[in-house]
Write a protein that holds these residues in place. Structure first.
Motif, PDB file in Angstrom:
ATOM      1  N   ALA A 101      12.021  59.798  45.032  1.00 39.97           N
ATOM      2  CA  ALA A 101      11.040  60.819  45.411  1.00 39.97           C
ATOM      3  C   ALA A 101       9.889  60.875  44.413  1.00 39.97           C
ATOM      4  CB  ALA A 101      11.714  62.176  45.512  1.00 39.97           C
ATOM      5  N   LEU A 102      10.203  60.744  43.134  1.00 39.37           N
ATOM      6  CA  LEU A 102       9.146  60.758  42.126  1.00 39.37           C
ATOM      7  C   LEU A 102       8.269  59.516  42.210  1.00 39.37           C
ATOM      8  CD1 LEU A 102      11.080  62.219  39.091  1.00 39.37           C
ATOM      9  CD2 LEU A 102       9.118  63.239  40.240  1.00 39.37           C
ATOM     10  N   ILE A 103       8.866  58.374  42.546  1.00 39.94           N
ATOM     11  CA  ILE A 103       8.062  57.153  42.710  1.00 39.94           C
ATOM     12  C   ILE A 103       7.128  57.298  43.894  1.00 39.94           C
ATOM     13  CG2 ILE A 103       8.196  54.711  43.336  1.00 39.94           C
ATOM     14  CD1 ILE A 103      10.665  54.521  41.541  1.00 39.94           C
ATOM     15  N   ARG A 104       7.613  57.901  44.992  1.00 42.57           N
ATOM     16  CA  ARG A 104       6.724  58.152  46.135  1.00 42.57           C
ATOM     17  C   ARG A 104       5.585  59.093  45.751  1.00 42.57           C
ATOM     18  NH1 ARG A 104      10.847  60.244  49.587  1.00 42.57           N
ATOM     19  NH2 ARG A 104      12.436  58.691  49.223  1.00 42.57           N
ATOM     20  N   GLY A 105       5.888  60.098  44.964  1.00 41.02           N
ATOM     21  CA  GLY A 105       4.849  61.008  44.491  1.00 41.02           C
ATOM     22  C   GLY A 105       3.880  60.326  43.555  1.00 41.02           C
ATOM     23  N   LEU A 106       4.380  59.398  42.756  1.00 38.06           N
ATOM     24  CA  LEU A 106       3.518  58.643  41.850  1.00 38.06           C
ATOM     25  C   LEU A 106       2.574  57.734  42.609  1.00 38.06           C
ATOM     26  CD1 LEU A 106       3.079  58.190  38.809  1.00 38.06           C
ATOM     27  CD2 LEU A 106       4.702  56.328  38.959  1.00 38.06           C
ATOM     28  N   ILE A 107       3.059  57.149  43.683  1.00 35.52           N
ATOM     29  CA  ILE A 107       2.211  56.300  44.513  1.00 35.52           C
ATOM     30  C   ILE A 107       1.142  57.131  45.212  1.00 35.52           C
ATOM     31  CG2 ILE A 107       2.193  54.848  46.578  1.00 35.52           C
ATOM     32  CD1 ILE A 107       4.960  53.824  45.680  1.00 35.52           C
ATOM     33  N   PRO A 112      -4.533  62.368  36.190  1.00 33.94           N
ATOM     34  CA  PRO A 112      -3.788  61.766  35.076  1.00 33.94           C
ATOM     35  C   PRO A 112      -2.593  62.606  34.622  1.00 33.94           C
ATOM     36  CG  PRO A 112      -6.117  61.967  34.536  1.00 33.94           C
ATOM     37  CD  PRO A 112      -5.919  62.593  35.856  1.00 33.94           C
ATOM     38  N   TYR A 113      -2.724  63.936  34.651  1.00 29.57           N
ATOM     39  CA  TYR A 113      -1.619  64.787  34.217  1.00 29.57           C
ATOM     40  C   TYR A 113      -0.427  64.648  35.153  1.00 29.57           C
ATOM     41  CZ  TYR A 113       0.982  68.899  32.814  1.00 29.57           C
ATOM     42  OH  TYR A 113       1.974  69.735  32.384  1.00 29.57           O
ATOM     43  N   GLU A 114      -0.676  64.591  36.443  1.00 33.47           N
ATOM     44  CA  GLU A 114       0.409  64.441  37.417  1.00 33.47           C
ATOM     45  C   GLU A 114       1.065  63.073  37.299  1.00 33.47           C
ATOM     46  OE1 GLU A 114       1.149  64.826  42.231  1.00 33.47           O
ATOM     47  OE2 GLU A 114      -0.823  65.242  41.393  1.00 33.47           O
ATOM     48  N   ILE A 115       0.271  62.054  37.068  1.00 35.34           N
ATOM     49  CA  ILE A 115       0.818  60.704  36.896  1.00 35.34           C
ATOM     50  C   ILE A 115       1.684  60.644  35.645  1.00 35.34           C
ATOM     51  CG2 ILE A 115       0.188  58.300  36.409  1.00 35.34           C
ATOM     52  CD1 ILE A 115      -2.270  58.744  38.222  1.00 35.34           C
ATOM     53  N   LEU A 116       1.222  61.258  34.578  1.00 35.16           N
ATOM     54  CA  LEU A 116       1.975  61.256  33.321  1.00 35.16           C
ATOM     55  C   LEU A 116       3.289  62.022  33.456  1.00 35.16           C
ATOM     56  CD1 LEU A 116       1.999  60.491  30.310  1.00 35.16           C
ATOM     57  CD2 LEU A 116       0.938  62.708  29.880  1.00 35.16           C
ATOM     58  N   THR A 117       3.253  63.187  34.073  1.00 36.79           N
ATOM     59  CA  THR A 117       4.490  63.966  34.220  1.00 36.79           C
ATOM     60  C   THR A 117       5.483  63.276  35.142  1.00 36.79           C
ATOM     61  OG1 THR A 117       3.444  65.308  35.933  1.00 36.79           O
ATOM     62  CG2 THR A 117       3.439  66.186  33.694  1.00 36.79           C
TER      63      THR A 117
END
Length: 63
Positions: free
Chosen positions: A26-32, A38-43
């Motif tokens: 789920a986090l990988i889907r959110g990362l994509i 940048p803050y969301e990508i980092l978290t």
């Protein structure tokens, strides 16, 4: 759907490694889906790293 199938296979119990792998996916889907924040990508990246480390520690001590 996958959680229901896993729960039926294990008589109503779901393994923690299964749940953490679902969290990683789920986090990988959110990362994509994250574009330009940048803050969301980092978290998301840190959360994925922490889940992977916890899975490694869990598999190491569950032997």
């Amino acid at each position: 759907m996958t959680m229901i199938i896993a729960a039926l296979k294990h008589h109503g119990r779901i393994a923690i490694d299964f749940l953490s792998s679902l969290g990683i996916m789920a986090l990988i889907r959110g990362l994509i889906a994250a574009h330009g924040q940048p803050y969301e990508i980092l978290t998301n990246s840190i959360a994925i790293l922490l889940l992977i480390i916890s899975m490694v520690i869990l598999k190491h001590f569950m032997k």
